[in-house]
Design an enzyme around this catalytic site. Structure first.
Site, short mmCIF file in Angstrom:
data_model
loop_
_atom_site.label_atom_id
_atom_site.label_comp_id
_atom_site.label_asym_id
_atom_site.label_seq_id
_atom_site.Cartn_x
_atom_site.Cartn_y
_atom_site.Cartn_z
N SER A 164 0.86 -1.19 0.00
CA SER A 164 0.00 0.00 0.00
C SER A 164 0.89 1.23 0.00
O SER A 164 2.07 1.16 0.37
CB SER A 164 -0.88 -0.01 1.26
OG SER A 164 -1.54 1.23 1.44
N TYR A 176 -2.24 -1.54 10.49
CA TYR A 176 -2.29 -1.54 9.03
C TYR A 176 -1.01 -1.01 8.39
O TYR A 176 -0.37 -1.69 7.58
CB TYR A 176 -3.50 -0.75 8.53
CG TYR A 176 -3.68 -0.85 7.03
CD1 TYR A 176 -4.24 -1.99 6.46
CD2 TYR A 176 -3.27 0.18 6.18
CE1 TYR A 176 -4.39 -2.10 5.08
CE2 TYR A 176 -3.41 0.07 4.81
CZ TYR A 176 -3.97 -1.07 4.27
OH TYR A 176 -4.10 -1.18 2.90
#
Length: 317
Positions: A164, A176
C-alpha cells in the site's frame, strides 16, 4: 544540455514501455494462486485472469465467497477455503495447489488477503488490536509465501505482494501501516534472494480504493469500539470533539477513494504476465501524485504537511 537530458529520459521511457509489453508465452498453461478472492482486488483479478485463459486457483475465506466467484467464471477456475491466520489451513491449501500444478509448478502467487481494522490513534489501542492486523496482513503473507515457494521456484514464477502507499508513508495508527511497511521489507529481501532461481517478486502499492478495507461502516464501528476501550485519561486528553472530527476526516478520505479497482488489478496482471515486470507498481492518481511524492520529502517537511492538515486533540499544545 537540458534538451539532451529530456531526449534521454524520453528514449528510456520508450524503451521501457516496449520492453514491458513483451508477454510471457503459453499463459493458458500457467497456474496462479490468489488469496483473498471473496471480494475486492482478489475477486476482480481472479475473474480477469480467468477471462485471459489462465489457470486460476482462488483462495476465499468463506464458502459463500467461493460460490459467488465460481458462478461468474469458467470451469477452469477452482476455489479453496483459506484462513491465512491458521497454519493448518495454509498447509492444506498448499497441498491442494501441489496436487493441481504437478511438475509444472506454480507460476504466480498473489498475496492479496488483508484487513484494515482496528485502525485509529495508537494510544486508543491494545496489543491485541495491533496483533490481529499483523496476523493477516504480514504474518499471513509470510507463511503463505514460505509454504508456496518450492512450487513457485519450480516454475521460475512470480510472487506478487499487495502492499500500500501506507507502506511508504504512515498516516494512521494501528497495525495496518506497520503491516504494509513489513510487506515492503519482506518483499525486498525475498526479491534479492529469489533472483538466483529465476523468480521475480513484485510489489503493488495502491492508493485509496473502494473495497472492504475502506468500508466506512466498518471503520466507524471500529473507531467507536477503540474509543470505548480507551482509558478515561486518554479520553480526556483527546476529547469527544477530536473523536468526531477524526471520524469525519476518515470519511472524507474514504469518499475520495477510487471505485475503479482495475487500476490495481491491471498492475497485478502485468506483474504476472509481462516478461519484464516492474519491481513496484503504484496504482491510482493519489498514489502517484500525492502519497509517493510525499514519501520522498524530508521527514520534517512531510511531518509539517500532515500536522497542518490533521485533527488536533483537545489537550494539544
Amino acid at each position: 544540455m537540458w534538451l539532451y537530458l529530456l531526449a534521454l529520459v524520453g528514449l528510456w521511457n520508450l524503451l521501457r514501455l516496449f520492453r514491458e509489453r513483451k508477454v510471457v508465452s503459453h499463459l493458458q498453461d500457467k497456474y496462479v494462486f490468489i488469496t483473498g478472492c471473496d471480494s475486492g482486488f482478489g475477486n476482480l483479478l481472479a475473474r480477469q485472469l480467468d477471462r485471459r485463459g489462465m489457470r486460476v486457483l482462488a483462495a476465499c475465506l468463506t464458502e459463500k465467497g467461493a460460490e459467488q466467484l465460481r458462478s461468474k467464471t469458467s470451469d477452469r477456475l477452482e476455489t479453496v477455503i483459506l484462513d491465512v491466520t491458521k497454519t493448518e489451513s495454509i498447509v492444506a491449501a498448499t497441498q491442494w495447489v501441489k496436487e493441481r500444478v504437478g511438475n509444472r509448478g506454480l507460476w504466480g502467487l498473489v498475496n492479496n488477503a488483508g484487513i484494515s481494522v482496528p485502525m485509529g490513534p495508537n494510544e486508543w489501542m491494545r496489543k491485541k488490536d495491533f496483533a490481529s492486523v499483523l496476523d493477516v496482513n504480514l504474518l499471513g503473507v509470510i507463511e503463505v509465501t514460505l509454504n508456496m515457494l518450492p512450487l513457485v521456484r519450480k516454475a521460475r514464477g512470480r510472487v506478487v505482494n499487495i502492499a500500500s502507499t501506507m507502506g511508504r508513508m504512515s498516516l494512521l495508527g494501528g497495525g495496518y501501516c506497520i503491516s504494509k511497511y513489513g510487506v515492503e521489507a519482506f518483499s525486498d529481501s525475498l526479491r534479492r534472494e529469489l533472483t538466483y532461481f529465476g523468480v521475480k517478486v513484485a510489489i503493488i502499492e495502491p492508493g485509496g480504493f473502494k473495497t472492504n478495507v475502506t468500508n466506512m461502516e466498518r471503520l466507524s464501528d471500529n473507531l467507536k469500539k477503540l474509543w470505548d476501550q480507551a482509558t478515561e485519561e486518554v479520553k480526556e486528553i483527546y476529547g469527544e470533539k477530536f473523536r468526531d472530527s477524526y471520524m469525519k476526516a476518515m470519511e472524507s478520505l474514504v469518499n475520495m477513494c477510487s471505485g475503479d479497482l482495475s487500476l490495481v488489478t491491471d498492475c497485478m496482471e502485468h506483474a504476472l504476465t509481462s516478461c519484464h515486470p516492474r519491481t513496484r507498481y503504484s496504482a491510482g492518481w493519489d498514489a502517484k501524485f500525492f502519497y509517493l511524492p510525499m514519501s520522498y520529502l524530508p521527514t520534517f517537511l512531510s511531518d509539517a504537511v500532515i500536522y497542518w492538515g490533521s485533527v488536533k486533540p483537545a489537550r494539544a499544545l
